[in-house]
Design an enzyme around this catalytic site. Structure first.
Site, PDB file in Angstrom:
ATOM      1  N   TYR A   1       0.691  -0.777  -0.160  1.00 59.04           N
ATOM      2  CA  TYR A   1      -0.097   0.153   0.036  1.00 59.04           C
ATOM      3  C   TYR A   1       0.852   1.011  -0.162  1.00 59.04           C
ATOM      4  O   TYR A   1       1.838   1.208   0.489  1.00 59.04           O
ATOM      5  CB  TYR A   1      -0.946   0.226   1.200  1.00 59.04           C
ATOM      6  CG  TYR A   1      -1.761  -1.055   1.214  1.00 59.04           C
ATOM      7  CD1 TYR A   1      -2.660  -1.106   1.178  1.00 59.04           C
ATOM      8  CD2 TYR A   1      -1.574  -2.086   2.436  1.00 59.04           C
ATOM      9  CE1 TYR A   1      -4.091  -1.853   1.118  1.00 59.04           C
ATOM     10  CE2 TYR A   1      -2.447  -3.118   1.976  1.00 59.04           C
ATOM     11  CZ  TYR A   1      -3.303  -3.213   2.137  1.00 59.04           C
ATOM     12  OH  TYR A   1      -4.913  -4.090   1.727  1.00 59.04           O
TER      13      TYR A   1
ATOM     14  N   ASP B   1     -10.044   7.325   9.364  1.00 53.93           N
ATOM     15  CA  ASP B   1      -9.619   7.688   7.434  1.00 53.93           C
ATOM     16  C   ASP B   1     -10.631   9.333   7.330  1.00 53.93           C
ATOM     17  O   ASP B   1     -11.114   9.884   8.150  1.00 53.93           O
ATOM     18  CB  ASP B   1     -10.758   6.744   6.430  1.00 53.93           C
ATOM     19  CG  ASP B   1     -11.905   6.504   6.419  1.00 53.93           C
ATOM     20  OD1 ASP B   1     -12.557   7.402   6.862  1.00 53.93           O
ATOM     21  OD2 ASP B   1     -12.446   5.518   5.680  1.00 53.93           O
TER      22      ASP B   1
ATOM     23  N   ARG C   1      -5.868   1.873   8.134  1.00 49.92           N
ATOM     24  CA  ARG C   1      -6.711   3.097   8.708  1.00 49.92           C
ATOM     25  C   ARG C   1      -5.028   3.684  10.197  1.00 49.92           C
ATOM     26  O   ARG C   1      -5.119   3.905  11.080  1.00 49.92           O
ATOM     27  CB  ARG C   1      -8.092   2.921   9.255  1.00 49.92           C
ATOM     28  CG  ARG C   1      -8.458   3.346   7.766  1.00 49.92           C
ATOM     29  CD  ARG C   1      -9.815   2.869   7.682  1.00 49.92           C
ATOM     30  NE  ARG C   1      -9.722   1.499   7.633  1.00 49.92           N
ATOM     31  CZ  ARG C   1     -11.556   1.213   8.346  1.00 49.92           C
ATOM     32  NH1 ARG C   1     -11.854   2.568   8.910  1.00 49.92           N
ATOM     33  NH2 ARG C   1     -11.996   0.580   8.182  1.00 49.92           N
TER      34      ARG C   1
END
Length: 298
Positions: A66, A80, A179
């Protein structure tokens, strides 16, 4: 049509939306995705088609890569950018690149995470986000995940005298909440934080370069060349060991027979191939150490 559509999911779609859209484009119902991506997240989302749906659990279980952006100075209820702000604190001094890198390295290896309330984890048969929407707080299960690599994009560091923003690249195990990782990094820096953006760059060896957008898929469909976008089943199993066989052995594996354990076979699942074609996935028999048994037969 059997194989993997390496989709580049754009923002605004749920993973379920992507499956529905692909079914319509490719005119086939048997499609499954390999790991949920939130609507605000873009990136690699392999869709398994036909016989390839049998490998969904194996492809879902692979490492992910990611690129995440961390905003330090504000935390949100969803962890988020989509959630309401629940805490805010002015970042009055920018940490050095070295200090940020040092903090990040603390998260390398096995780490403990508590899933966010706005997540699909089930507690007592109910998903956490359902509790959150009802205003209920419940005890969340602690999970251990593995961060294989974590690194700072030095050029991305931005300081506004109120907030600190930076991007990081993460290679991690299945089940890692990026997150939550961003929130925990903020805490280690001494401030509230949240994940302000996320891109999945790779899953199970399928990276951005192999992917197609829906627009590109539609162009191929219009040309009658949809198969040009489909990867073979074997691409989704590259993280497993191969066990090549010849044509004479093919019948017993194709019919999923329990067989004597060959030499040098470990306890891990392995892919049985004949001339490069995936025939089955086998593993050691759980109760007969001298035998192997099928997990999937294609």
């Amino acid at each position: 049509m059997d194989g993997i559509l390496p989709l580049w999911k754009e923002k605004g779609f749920t993973s379920h939306d992507c499956v529905s859209k692909a079914r319509g484009m490719l005119r086939t119902k048997k499609i499954g995705h390999t790991g949920t991506l939130d609507p605000d997240v873009e990136g690699v989302l392999p869709l398994c088609i036909g016989k390839a749906t049998k490998i969904v659990p194996f492809l879902t279980d692979t490492e992910k890569v990611y690129e995440a952006e961390v905003t330090v100075g504000r935390s949100t209820e969803t962890e988020d950018a989509s959630g309401a702000i629940i805490e805010k604190e002015v970042v009055n001094k920018c940490p050095s690149i070295l200090e940020i890198k040092d903090i990040l390295q603390r998260f390398k290896g096995e780490v403990t995470q508590i899933p966010p309330m706005y997540s699909a984890v089930k507690v007592k048969g109910k998903r956490l986000y359902q509790y959150a929407r009802d205003g209920e707080e419940v005890e969340r299960p602690v999970r251990r995940v593995h961060i294989k690599e974590i690194g700072l994009n030095e050029d991305s560091v931005t300081f506004t005298n109120e907030e600190l923003l930076f991007k990081l690249n993460v290679t991690c195990s299945k089940g890692t909440y990026i997150r939550t990782l961003c929130v925990d990094i903020g805490k280690a820096l001494g401030f509230p934080a949240h994940m302000s953006s996320l891109i999945r760059l790779e899953t199970g060896g399928i990276d951005r370069e192999k992917c197609f957008t829906f627009e590109q898929v539609q162009e191929l469909v219009d040309k009658g060349s949809a198969m040009d976008a489909i990867l073979p089943i074997s691409v989704g199993l590259t993280h497993l060991n191969d066990f090549p066989i010849n044509n004479d052995e093919r019948f017993v594996f194709e019919h999923g027979q329990v067989l004597p354990k060959p030499p040098n076979v470990t306890n891990d699942p392995f892919v049985v191939k004949c001339k490069g074609e995936v025939i089955a996935i086998y593993q050691q028999h759980p109760s007969k150490p001298d035998k192997i048994k099928p997990i999937r037969v294609f």
